[in-house]
Design a protein around this motif. Structure first.
Motif, PDB file in Angstrom:
ATOM      1  N   ILE A 154       0.930  -1.350  -0.091  1.00  0.00           N
ATOM      2  CA  ILE A 154       0.042   0.075  -0.062  1.00  0.00           C
ATOM      3  C   ILE A 154       1.007   1.279   0.018  1.00  0.00           C
ATOM      4  N   LYS A 155       0.444   2.108  -0.840  1.00  0.00           N
ATOM      5  CA  LYS A 155       1.361   3.220  -0.959  1.00  0.00           C
ATOM      6  C   LYS A 155       0.410   4.419  -0.470  1.00  0.00           C
ATOM      7  N   VAL A 156       1.009   5.406   0.677  1.00  0.00           N
ATOM      8  CA  VAL A 156       0.509   6.339   1.180  1.00  0.00           C
ATOM      9  C   VAL A 156       1.231   7.566   0.899  1.00  0.00           C
ATOM     10  N   VAL A 157       0.375   8.671   0.647  1.00  0.00           N
ATOM     11  CA  VAL A 157       1.086   9.887   0.365  1.00  0.00           C
ATOM     12  C   VAL A 157       0.718  10.821   1.586  1.00  0.00           C
ATOM     13  N   TYR A 158       1.488  11.692   1.849  1.00  0.00           N
ATOM     14  CA  TYR A 158       1.453  12.691   2.840  1.00  0.00           C
ATOM     15  C   TYR A 158       1.397  14.096   2.658  1.00  0.00           C
ATOM     16  N   PRO A 159       0.652  15.047   3.170  1.00  0.00           N
ATOM     17  CA  PRO A 159       0.567  16.625   2.753  1.00  0.00           C
ATOM     18  C   PRO A 159       2.077  17.041   2.166  1.00  0.00           C
ATOM     19  N   ASP A 160       3.000  16.673   2.927  1.00  0.00           N
ATOM     20  CA  ASP A 160       4.197  17.215   2.630  1.00  0.00           C
ATOM     21  C   ASP A 160       5.048  16.585   1.328  1.00  0.00           C
ATOM     22  N   GLY A 161       4.141  15.610   0.783  1.00  0.00           N
ATOM     23  CA  GLY A 161       4.481  15.156  -0.592  1.00  0.00           C
ATOM     24  C   GLY A 161       5.488  13.717  -0.458  1.00  0.00           C
ATOM     25  N   LYS A 162       5.793  13.540   0.835  1.00  0.00           N
ATOM     26  CA  LYS A 162       6.425  12.089   1.209  1.00  0.00           C
ATOM     27  C   LYS A 162       5.452  10.951   0.570  1.00  0.00           C
ATOM     28  N   LEU A 163       6.109  10.133  -0.114  1.00  0.00           N
ATOM     29  CA  LEU A 163       5.332   8.770  -0.248  1.00  0.00           C
ATOM     30  C   LEU A 163       6.168   7.433   0.393  1.00  0.00           C
ATOM     31  N   VAL A 164       5.208   6.871   1.037  1.00  0.00           N
ATOM     32  CA  VAL A 164       5.525   5.298   1.820  1.00  0.00           C
ATOM     33  C   VAL A 164       4.942   4.367   1.373  1.00  0.00           C
ATOM     34  N   GLU A 165       5.732   3.481   1.089  1.00  0.00           N
ATOM     35  CA  GLU A 165       5.056   1.970   0.539  1.00  0.00           C
ATOM     36  C   GLU A 165       5.113   1.128   1.856  1.00  0.00           C
ATOM     37  N   TYR A 166       3.942   0.653   2.454  1.00  0.00           N
ATOM     38  CA  TYR A 166       3.771  -0.234   3.434  1.00  0.00           C
ATOM     39  C   TYR A 166       3.539  -1.684   3.032  1.00  0.00           C
ATOM     40  N   GLY A 167       4.079  -2.702   3.572  1.00  0.00           N
ATOM     41  CA  GLY A 167       3.762  -4.086   3.389  1.00  0.00           C
ATOM     42  C   GLY A 167       2.993  -4.502   4.568  1.00  0.00           C
ATOM     43  N   ILE A 168       1.542  -4.938   4.275  1.00  0.00           N
ATOM     44  CA  ILE A 168       0.768  -5.442   5.389  1.00  0.00           C
ATOM     45  C   ILE A 168       0.301  -6.785   5.233  1.00  0.00           C
ATOM     46  N   ASN A 169       0.972  -7.585   6.229  1.00  0.00           N
ATOM     47  CA  ASN A 169       0.561  -8.970   6.228  1.00  0.00           C
ATOM     48  C   ASN A 169      -0.918  -9.069   5.996  1.00  0.00           C
ATOM     49  N   ALA A 170      -1.067 -10.038   4.787  1.00  0.00           N
ATOM     50  CA  ALA A 170      -2.401 -10.433   4.449  1.00  0.00           C
ATOM     51  C   ALA A 170      -3.087 -11.488   5.558  1.00  0.00           C
ATOM     52  N   ASP A 171      -2.525 -12.186   6.620  1.00  0.00           N
ATOM     53  CA  ASP A 171      -2.847 -13.007   7.350  1.00  0.00           C
ATOM     54  C   ASP A 171      -3.086 -12.211   8.848  1.00  0.00           C
ATOM     55  N   THR A 172      -2.105 -11.241   9.205  1.00  0.00           N
ATOM     56  CA  THR A 172      -2.155 -10.823  10.571  1.00  0.00           C
ATOM     57  C   THR A 172      -2.536  -9.409  10.647  1.00  0.00           C
ATOM     58  N   GLY A 173      -2.324  -8.826   9.322  1.00  0.00           N
ATOM     59  CA  GLY A 173      -2.841  -7.261   9.593  1.00  0.00           C
ATOM     60  C   GLY A 173      -1.913  -6.468   9.852  1.00  0.00           C
ATOM     61  N   GLU A 174      -0.473  -6.800  10.230  1.00  0.00           N
ATOM     62  CA  GLU A 174       0.768  -6.144  10.709  1.00  0.00           C
ATOM     63  C   GLU A 174       1.376  -5.578   9.724  1.00  0.00           C
ATOM     64  N   VAL A 175       1.929  -4.430   9.914  1.00  0.00           N
ATOM     65  CA  VAL A 175       2.908  -3.831   8.916  1.00  0.00           C
ATOM     66  C   VAL A 175       4.097  -4.552   9.096  1.00  0.00           C
TER      67      VAL A 175
END
Length: 189
Positions: free
Chosen positions: A87-108
């Motif tokens: 999942i890619k998340v964009v922040y108001p300051d223009g920063k883009l972070v890609e998170y990997g979220i485990n599909a079985d546990t829901g944890e980053v």
């Protein structure tokens, strides 16, 4: 005599193996997405995930201040990673972070800063922040339009001066694409 006995034992082992192979599979149990068969399609594996895409988006967005999820892909498990949502998340300051979220546990389980230009050459941070419909809302709209399937991937595209979402929804027998406009209406109906 010994050859006949060995042949009989071999035939018994073979017939037992064939009988077991033809026995119906146990019902009521679904393997975790991380253990699903590698020959299955992503949408088939995504249906077995314990964590839905909406929950994964909420987890990713909660990792920083006022970030908005703008892209989500379901990835099958491989040798290095569990089945997960990228999942890619964009922040108001223009920063883009890609998170990997485990599909079985829901944890980053991983995160990585990305240059926004690498993914979105024509979209700006303000386009995402000003969108009336969030990606999470677009998921719910797409799932309803598809008749109750489970969203597993989402892409954002530019539509004039705003964003449009393309959502992949896993149904019982196939995957369906649904486009949701910036106003929350299904596009192409």
């Amino acid at each position: 005599m010994l050859t006949r006995l060995a042949t009989a034992a071999g035939l018994l082992a073979l017939s037992t193996g064939l009988a077991l192979a033809q026995a119906p599979a146990a019902t009521g149990t679904t393997p975790p997405a991380s253990q699903a068969s590698s020959d299955m399609k992503e949408w088939q594996i995504a249906k077995t995930a314990k964590v839905g895409l909406a929950q994964a988006l909420a987890t990713a967005e909660s990792q920083g201040d006022k970030g908005r999820a703008i892209d989500a892909d379901f990835e099958k498990a491989d040798g290095k990673n569990p089945a997960h949502y990228s999942i890619k998340v964009v922040y108001p300051d223009g920063k883009l972070v890609e998170y990997g979220i485990n599909a079985d546990t829901g944890e980053v389980y991983k995160n990585e800063n990305q240059p926004i230009e690498r993914y979105f050459t024509r979209l700006k941070t303000a386009d995402f922040q000003n969108a009336k419909t969030s990606l999470k809302d677009a998921l719910a709209i797409a799932e309803q339009k598809a008749g109750g399937g489970k969203a597993y991937e989402a892409e954002v595209e530019r539509d004039g001066n705003s964003v449009q979402y393309e959502i992949s929804v896993a149904l019982n027998d196939r995957s369906q694409e649904v486009k949701v406009g910036p106003d929350g209406k299904v596009v192409g109906d």
